[in-house]
Design a protein around this motif. Sequence first.
Motif, short mmCIF file in Angstrom:
data_model
loop_
_atom_site.label_atom_id
_atom_site.label_comp_id
_atom_site.label_asym_id
_atom_site.label_seq_id
_atom_site.Cartn_x
_atom_site.Cartn_y
_atom_site.Cartn_z
N LYS A 176 0.84 -1.18 0.00
CA LYS A 176 0.00 0.00 0.00
C LYS A 176 0.88 1.24 0.00
N MET A 177 0.34 2.28 -0.57
CA MET A 177 1.01 3.58 -0.51
C MET A 177 0.81 4.13 0.89
N GLY A 178 1.78 4.89 1.37
CA GLY A 178 1.67 5.51 2.69
C GLY A 178 0.61 6.61 2.67
N GLU A 228 1.11 9.64 3.08
CA GLU A 228 1.66 10.86 2.51
C GLU A 228 1.08 11.08 1.12
N GLY A 229 0.66 12.28 0.84
CA GLY A 229 0.15 12.60 -0.47
C GLY A 229 -1.33 12.34 -0.64
N LYS A 230 -1.95 11.74 0.37
CA LYS A 230 -3.39 11.49 0.27
C LYS A 230 -4.15 12.71 0.80
N GLU A 231 -5.21 13.03 0.12
CA GLU A 231 -6.06 14.11 0.60
C GLU A 231 -7.10 13.53 1.53
N GLU A 232 -7.41 14.28 2.58
CA GLU A 232 -8.42 13.80 3.52
C GLU A 232 -9.75 14.38 3.24
#
Length: 60
Positions: free
Chosen positions: A52-54, A56-60
């Motif tokens: 899985k991607m961490g 980081e970089g995900k918008e909430e």
Amino acid sequence: MANTPTTTMRLDPELKDQAMKVLEPLGLNMTGAVTIFLKAVVRENGLPFDMKMGSEGKEE
């Protein structure tokens, strides 16, 4: 044992030391741990855990 080839891996020395501190109390050496991992790869026909991607970089 059958004709078992020697395999060489390049590992970060600190990572290797940390892993050995975990493996030794379990009664495993690096060869045993890698063998277990590779058997799981074959059994699962891929990595034996989710990739899985961490966060980081995900918008909430």
